[in-house]
Design an enzyme around this catalytic site. Structure first.
Site, PDB file in Angstrom:
ATOM      1  N   ASP A  45      98.863 111.348 -44.783  1.00 38.54           N
ATOM      2  CA  ASP A  45      98.637 112.695 -44.279  1.00 38.54           C
ATOM      3  C   ASP A  45      97.465 112.729 -43.297  1.00 38.54           C
ATOM      4  OD1 ASP A  45      96.547 112.398 -46.059  1.00 38.54           O
ATOM      5  OD2 ASP A  45      97.142 114.045 -47.377  1.00 38.54           O
ATOM      6  N   SER A  46      96.860 111.573 -43.076  1.00 37.88           N
ATOM      7  CA  SER A  46      95.887 111.415 -41.989  1.00 37.88           C
ATOM      8  C   SER A  46      96.508 111.744 -40.645  1.00 37.88           C
ATOM      9  CB  SER A  46      95.334 109.988 -41.967  1.00 37.88           C
ATOM     10  OG  SER A  46      96.381 109.037 -42.007  1.00 37.88           O
ATOM     11  N   ASP A  84     102.479 109.333 -48.338  1.00 36.30           N
ATOM     12  CA  ASP A  84     101.568 110.299 -48.929  1.00 36.30           C
ATOM     13  C   ASP A  84     102.329 111.518 -49.415  1.00 36.30           C
ATOM     14  OD1 ASP A  84      98.853 109.876 -49.332  1.00 36.30           O
ATOM     15  OD2 ASP A  84      98.361 110.087 -47.214  1.00 36.30           O
ATOM     16  N   LYS A 112     102.268 108.356 -52.879  1.00 34.84           N
ATOM     17  CA  LYS A 112     100.850 108.336 -53.249  1.00 34.84           C
ATOM     18  C   LYS A 112     100.349 109.749 -53.508  1.00 34.84           C
ATOM     19  CE  LYS A 112      97.509 107.613 -50.175  1.00 34.84           C
ATOM     20  NZ  LYS A 112      96.635 108.826 -50.350  1.00 34.84           N
ATOM     21  N   GLU A 114      96.875 112.105 -54.786  1.00 38.34           N
ATOM     22  CA  GLU A 114      95.437 112.156 -54.986  1.00 38.34           C
ATOM     23  C   GLU A 114      95.122 112.919 -56.271  1.00 38.34           C
ATOM     24  OE1 GLU A 114      94.362 112.486 -50.191  1.00 38.34           O
ATOM     25  OE2 GLU A 114      93.448 113.875 -51.623  1.00 38.34           O
ATOM     26  N   GLU A 181      88.660 105.214 -52.453  1.00 38.27           N
ATOM     27  CA  GLU A 181      88.085 105.573 -51.155  1.00 38.27           C
ATOM     28  C   GLU A 181      86.637 106.034 -51.299  1.00 38.27           C
ATOM     29  OE1 GLU A 181      88.933 108.431 -47.251  1.00 38.27           O
ATOM     30  OE2 GLU A 181      90.446 108.246 -48.836  1.00 38.27           O
TER      31      GLU A 181
END
Length: 265
Positions: A45-46, A84, A112, A114, A181
């Site tokens: 999602d960067s 993501d 993935k 978070e 991270e």
């Protein structure tokens, strides 16, 4: 390069061979990365920041990720593809299952998420439905407003203990990989040595089982501030983008990246 699978990545952890990962968002770069030997490609999602020009990852939608995953999958040769799960796409179990299924249909090999303990049930249900999961702890960009900015996490003993406990809880829930991270190198080293699954670092020191960077950071084209954990490999390359990717692979495999200046204590 032979097709990379979860079994490949597990074996690499066991043998001590570093896993090299980068983000990609389209077929052309996916083809370059996978043919040069990048083992894991993340459609992150960067893209909200480096492709769309937003100030954070929060505006990225499942439709955006699905589109870029489909493009990336077309160019991929044999790399392992992770998608993501963007902001609020897995807030409820039905959302998580629907969106993860969309990304898998579009070419992902894993999704993935978070977060920590609150994800346990979601992880278990995704796995029961045939969807492997990668965890993400430390600095979690989707929680930037709660964290008060892009800051190093796990600095205090209490914060470090929480990250470590959540890493074990996520492994117990069934994740097959973990990204750490922006945490102190020693904490990342302890977690990596203790877990049975591959641990990938970004700003987490050299002791993780592998390293990941945002492609645009590796090429030195991200506008604005470059995080401490980044390195411009293109500036050292005499063979363009392909050469920069090869330099990154060589540096990670040899344990030369990240160096001390790219890590936190």
């Amino acid at each position: 390069m032979e097709k990379i699978t979860l079994q490949t990545l597990r074996k690499m952890k066991k043998t001590g061979e570093k896993i090299v990962c980068l983000t990609a968002y389209d077929a052309s770069f996916s083809h370059v990365l996978s043919t040069e030997g990048i083992e894991v490609i993340l459609v992150g999602d960067s893209l909200g920041m480096v492709i769309q020009g937003h100030k954070s990852t929060l505006p990225v939608t499942p439709q955006h990720i699905a589109y870029h995953m489909e493009c990336t999958a077309r160019g991929n040769q044999n790399a392992f593809l992770i998608s993501d799960m963007p902001f609020m796409s897995y807030a409820t179990l039905p959302q998580a299952l629907e969106n993860a299924a969309l990304f898998m249909r579009n070419g992902a090999n894993m999704v993935k998420c978070e977060g920590g303990l609150w994800l346990k049930e979601t992880i278990q249900q995704l796995i029961l439905n045939g969807i492997p999961v990668c965890g993400h702890l430390g600095l979690t960009p989707q929680s930037v407003n709660v964290l008060g900015g892009y800051r190093v996490q796990g600095v205090t003993p209490a914060a470090a203990k929480k990250i470590s406990e959540e890493a074990f809880a996520l492994q117990e829930a069934g994740i097959e990989m973990l990204i750490l991270e922006c945490i102190p190198s020693m904490l990342a080293s302890d977690i990596t040595q203790s877990l049975q699954i591959p641990v990938i670092g970004i700003g987490a020191g050299p002791s993780c089982d592998g390293q990941i960077l945002v492609l645009h950071d590796l090429l030195g084209v991200t506008p604005g501030y470059a995080p401490k954990f980044c390195k411009n490999f293109l500036i050292e390359s005499r063979e363009g983008v392909q050469g920069a990717v090869r330099l990154f692979i060589q540096a990670v495999k040899a344990g030369k990246f990240p160096a001390a200046q790219h890590s936190f204590v």
